[in-house]
Design a protein around this motif. Sequence first.
Motif, PDB file in Angstrom:
ATOM      1  N   GLY A   1       0.817  -1.209   0.000  1.00 31.92           N
ATOM      2  CA  GLY A   1       0.000   0.000   0.000  1.00 31.92           C
ATOM      3  C   GLY A   1       0.851   1.259   0.000  1.00 31.92           C
ATOM      4  N   GLU A   2       1.937   1.257   0.761  1.00 28.79           N
ATOM      5  CA  GLU A   2       2.815   2.426   0.810  1.00 28.79           C
ATOM      6  C   GLU A   2       3.465   2.675  -0.550  1.00 28.79           C
ATOM      7  OE1 GLU A   2       5.474   2.914   4.171  1.00 28.79           O
ATOM      8  OE2 GLU A   2       4.349   1.380   5.271  1.00 28.79           O
ATOM      9  N   ALA A   3       3.860   1.603  -1.229  1.00 27.62           N
ATOM     10  CA  ALA A   3       4.461   1.757  -2.549  1.00 27.62           C
ATOM     11  C   ALA A   3       3.457   2.355  -3.532  1.00 27.62           C
ATOM     12  CB  ALA A   3       4.962   0.402  -3.058  1.00 27.62           C
ATOM     13  N   VAL A   4       2.241   1.809  -3.559  1.00 19.85           N
ATOM     14  CA  VAL A   4       1.217   2.312  -4.481  1.00 19.85           C
ATOM     15  C   VAL A   4       0.885   3.764  -4.173  1.00 19.85           C
ATOM     16  CG1 VAL A   4      -1.172   2.068  -5.232  1.00 19.85           C
ATOM     17  CG2 VAL A   4       0.250   0.030  -4.943  1.00 19.85           C
ATOM     18  N   GLU A   5       0.720   4.090  -2.893  1.00 17.41           N
ATOM     19  CA  GLU A   5       0.411   5.471  -2.514  1.00 17.41           C
ATOM     20  C   GLU A   5       1.488   6.426  -3.012  1.00 17.41           C
ATOM     21  OE1 GLU A   5      -2.190   6.768  -1.165  1.00 17.41           O
ATOM     22  OE2 GLU A   5      -3.290   5.097  -0.253  1.00 17.41           O
ATOM     23  N   SER A   6       2.761   6.009  -2.893  1.00 20.67           N
ATOM     24  CA  SER A   6       3.841   6.910  -3.304  1.00 20.67           C
ATOM     25  C   SER A   6       3.868   7.094  -4.821  1.00 20.67           C
ATOM     26  CB  SER A   6       5.193   6.389  -2.806  1.00 20.67           C
ATOM     27  OG  SER A   6       5.673   5.301  -3.576  1.00 20.67           O
ATOM     28  N   ALA A   7       3.444   6.060  -5.564  1.00 19.46           N
ATOM     29  CA  ALA A   7       3.364   6.200  -7.020  1.00 19.46           C
ATOM     30  C   ALA A   7       2.207   7.119  -7.410  1.00 19.46           C
ATOM     31  CB  ALA A   7       3.199   4.833  -7.662  1.00 19.46           C
TER      32      ALA A   7
ATOM     33  N   ASP B   1       8.125  -2.820  -1.357  1.00 20.25           N
ATOM     34  CA  ASP B   1       8.425  -2.370   0.006  1.00 20.25           C
ATOM     35  C   ASP B   1       9.151  -1.032   0.032  1.00 20.25           C
ATOM     36  OD1 ASP B   1      10.695  -3.445  -1.128  1.00 20.25           O
ATOM     37  OD2 ASP B   1      11.265  -4.673   0.594  1.00 20.25           O
ATOM     38  N   ASP B   2       9.290  -0.381  -1.122  1.00 24.47           N
ATOM     39  CA  ASP B   2       9.957   0.916  -1.194  1.00 24.47           C
ATOM     40  C   ASP B   2       8.945   2.015  -1.501  1.00 24.47           C
ATOM     41  OD1 ASP B   2      12.333  -0.381  -0.695  1.00 24.47           O
ATOM     42  OD2 ASP B   2      12.936  -0.468  -2.794  1.00 24.47           O
ATOM     43  N   ARG B   3       9.435   3.254  -1.499  1.00 23.78           N
ATOM     44  CA  ARG B   3       8.555   4.396  -1.774  1.00 23.78           C
ATOM     45  C   ARG B   3       9.297   5.407  -2.640  1.00 23.78           C
ATOM     46  NH1 ARG B   3       7.005   5.196   4.552  1.00 23.78           N
ATOM     47  NH2 ARG B   3       8.889   6.484   4.440  1.00 23.78           N
ATOM     48  N   TRP B   4       8.550   6.088  -3.500  1.00 19.96           N
ATOM     49  CA  TRP B   4       9.089   7.219  -4.242  1.00 19.96           C
ATOM     50  C   TRP B   4       8.755   8.501  -3.510  1.00 19.96           C
ATOM     51  CZ3 TRP B   4       6.936   5.320  -9.542  1.00 19.96           C
ATOM     52  CH2 TRP B   4       7.860   4.433 -10.130  1.00 19.96           C
ATOM     53  N   LEU B   5       9.647   9.454  -3.550  1.00 16.69           N
ATOM     54  CA  LEU B   5       9.383  10.766  -2.984  1.00 16.69           C
ATOM     55  C   LEU B   5       8.620  11.615  -3.996  1.00 16.69           C
ATOM     56  CD1 LEU B   5      12.818  11.303  -1.226  1.00 16.69           C
ATOM     57  CD2 LEU B   5      10.603  10.991  -0.112  1.00 16.69           C
TER      58      LEU B   5
ATOM     59  N   THR C   1      14.044   8.457  -4.025  1.00 15.48           N
ATOM     60  CA  THR C   1      13.446   7.169  -3.667  1.00 15.48           C
ATOM     61  C   THR C   1      13.792   6.847  -2.221  1.00 15.48           C
ATOM     62  OG1 THR C   1      13.497   6.277  -5.922  1.00 15.48           O
ATOM     63  CG2 THR C   1      13.512   4.669  -4.138  1.00 15.48           C
ATOM     64  N   GLU C   2      12.876   6.168  -1.528  1.00 15.11           N
ATOM     65  CA  GLU C   2      13.132   5.676  -0.173  1.00 15.11           C
ATOM     66  C   GLU C   2      13.227   4.157  -0.237  1.00 15.11           C
ATOM     67  OE1 GLU C   2      11.296   9.048   2.759  1.00 15.11           O
ATOM     68  OE2 GLU C   2       9.903   7.493   2.043  1.00 15.11           O
ATOM     69  N   TYR C   3      14.416   3.659   0.036  1.00 19.15           N
ATOM     70  CA  TYR C   3      14.745   2.240  -0.070  1.00 19.15           C
ATOM     71  C   TYR C   3      14.673   1.614   1.313  1.00 19.15           C
ATOM     72  CZ  TYR C   3      17.837  -1.829  -0.755  1.00 19.15           C
ATOM     73  OH  TYR C   3      18.387  -3.087  -0.780  1.00 19.15           O
ATOM     74  N   ARG C   4      13.736   0.674   1.485  1.00 16.76           N
ATOM     75  CA  ARG C   4      13.485   0.109   2.801  1.00 16.76           C
ATOM     76  C   ARG C   4      14.419  -1.065   3.088  1.00 16.76           C
ATOM     77  NH1 ARG C   4       8.597   0.685   5.652  1.00 16.76           N
ATOM     78  NH2 ARG C   4       7.581   1.197   3.654  1.00 16.76           N
ATOM     79  N   LYS C   5      15.107  -0.995   4.219  1.00 22.56           N
ATOM     80  CA  LYS C   5      15.931  -2.103   4.695  1.00 22.56           C
ATOM     81  C   LYS C   5      15.225  -2.754   5.874  1.00 22.56           C
ATOM     82  CE  LYS C   5      20.500  -0.575   3.203  1.00 22.56           C
ATOM     83  NZ  LYS C   5      21.920  -0.372   3.609  1.00 22.56           N
ATOM     84  N   HIS C   6      14.964  -4.060   5.749  1.00 20.77           N
ATOM     85  CA  HIS C   6      14.249  -4.762   6.810  1.00 20.77           C
ATOM     86  C   HIS C   6      14.640  -6.229   6.801  1.00 20.77           C
ATOM     87  CE1 HIS C   6      11.267  -6.476   3.919  1.00 20.77           C
ATOM     88  NE2 HIS C   6      11.532  -5.365   3.259  1.00 20.77           N
ATOM     89  N   ALA C   7      14.307  -6.933   7.855  1.00 16.97           N
ATOM     90  CA  ALA C   7      14.753  -8.313   8.038  1.00 16.97           C
ATOM     91  C   ALA C   7      14.172  -9.276   7.017  1.00 16.97           C
ATOM     92  CB  ALA C   7      14.396  -8.792   9.452  1.00 16.97           C
ATOM     93  N   GLY C   8      13.046  -8.919   6.400  1.00 12.92           N
ATOM     94  CA  GLY C   8      12.411  -9.827   5.459  1.00 12.92           C
ATOM     95  C   GLY C   8      12.886  -9.691   4.028  1.00 12.92           C
ATOM     96  N   MET C   9      13.875  -8.837   3.768  1.00 13.27           N
ATOM     97  CA  MET C   9      14.383  -8.644   2.407  1.00 13.27           C
ATOM     98  C   MET C   9      15.025  -9.928   1.883  1.00 13.27           C
ATOM     99  SD  MET C   9      16.257  -4.962   2.917  1.00 13.27           S
ATOM    100  CE  MET C   9      16.819  -4.870   1.223  1.00 13.27           C
ATOM    101  N   GLY C  10      14.808 -10.205   0.600  1.00 19.24           N
ATOM    102  CA  GLY C  10      15.406 -11.402   0.017  1.00 19.24           C
ATOM    103  C   GLY C  10      16.921 -11.394   0.083  1.00 19.24           C
ATOM    104  N   THR C  11      17.528 -10.210  -0.115  1.00 17.57           N
ATOM    105  CA  THR C  11      18.987 -10.143  -0.081  1.00 17.57           C
ATOM    106  C   THR C  11      19.537 -10.331   1.327  1.00 17.57           C
ATOM    107  OG1 THR C  11      18.778  -7.728   0.013  1.00 17.57           O
ATOM    108  CG2 THR C  11      19.240  -8.726  -2.146  1.00 17.57           C
ATOM    109  N   VAL C  12      18.681 -10.158   2.340  1.00 17.51           N
ATOM    110  CA  VAL C  12      19.076 -10.434   3.728  1.00 17.51           C
ATOM    111  C   VAL C  12      18.867 -11.911   4.036  1.00 17.51           C
ATOM    112  CG1 VAL C  12      18.543  -9.981   6.153  1.00 17.51           C
ATOM    113  CG2 VAL C  12      18.634  -8.084   4.519  1.00 17.51           C
ATOM    114  N   LEU C  13      17.699 -12.433   3.667  1.00 14.93           N
ATOM    115  CA  LEU C  13      17.379 -13.824   3.945  1.00 14.93           C
ATOM    116  C   LEU C  13      18.261 -14.794   3.161  1.00 14.93           C
ATOM    117  CD1 LEU C  13      13.476 -13.586   3.906  1.00 14.93           C
ATOM    118  CD2 LEU C  13      14.951 -13.756   5.918  1.00 14.93           C
ATOM    119  N   HIS C  14      18.711 -14.354   1.988  1.00  9.90           N
ATOM    120  CA  HIS C  14      19.485 -15.244   1.116  1.00  9.90           C
ATOM    121  C   HIS C  14      20.809 -14.587   0.737  1.00  9.90           C
ATOM    122  CE1 HIS C  14      15.781 -17.591   0.740  1.00  9.90           C
ATOM    123  NE2 HIS C  14      15.154 -16.459   0.448  1.00  9.90           N
ATOM    124  N   LYS C  15      21.474 -14.007   1.707  1.00  7.45           N
ATOM    125  CA  LYS C  15      22.692 -13.237   1.448  1.00  7.45           C
ATOM    126  C   LYS C  15      23.751 -14.057   0.733  1.00  7.45           C
ATOM    127  CE  LYS C  15      26.217 -10.412   3.724  1.00  7.45           C
ATOM    128  NZ  LYS C  15      26.724  -9.879   5.021  1.00  7.45           N
ATOM    129  N   GLY C  16      24.016 -15.256   1.210  1.00  2.00           N
ATOM    130  CA  GLY C  16      25.047 -16.086   0.600  1.00  2.00           C
ATOM    131  C   GLY C  16      24.748 -16.421  -0.847  1.00  2.00           C
TER     132      GLY C  16
END
Length: 262
Positions: free
Chosen positions: A36-42, A105-109, A215-230
Amino acid sequence: MSSAGAGKGGSPVGGQDAVRPKVTAVIPFYNDPYIGEAVESALAQRFEGLEVIVVDDGSTREAWRLDRYAGRIHVLGKANGGTASALNHGFRMARGEYVAWLSSDDRWLPGKLARQVEHMERTGSALSHTAFRTIDAAGVPGSKPVRLAFESRYDFYRSLLRSNAINGCTVMLRKSLFEQLGGFDEGAVFTHDYDLWVRAVLAGYPPTYLNEPLTEYRKHAGMGTVLHKGEAEAEFMATAAKYRGSLTRLLTALRPPAGRGR
């Protein structure tokens, strides 16, 4: 802002007689509560001639969050295939002259799209990216924006041998370039963006850079690059190796005089 009714499935968005939008925003979505936050920002861009497409990549939850935007966005459903396949589907269906990617999970300004279109038309570029801000899981911004500091195109190209400096959600490109390059590599789970940027460079379309955090780039524990870093790091190394020879040859041709561009 130009908006159209929501659609499902693989049929083209908009009618043949609809006015072609200037920009299509494509938001790939899979089970993400931040959608919802992403759509709202668009939608908040208030950009004249904007089309917003959300590609539901086989979600099993959270899709109800899109119901409130019926009549304002297009929702395209597909079987789960990953981000690259969702982006390809959305970009191919896009009617805009320019296409831009926004992660769910990100937002545009505000003003992001207008500033970037102005930049691209002024510079004549087919691909551009911008500075950005990081936000946390709650949406709180970091203290400083993330800006690139390459002194030359040579330095930027050299960085591609070891990293991906381009944040995909800051990117805008001409749809014609996307089509020319053949879209994202759907076999690349984590490096489909890096792969496309390198192919653009090698095809003679250097990305231009707008040094404004849009752009606002969200960093959070559920990110794929965090969950699958290796796995992400291993895939990057393999993708970079695939292009090392071509990038090295390009760098040799562009090598600046001694003492410059270092």
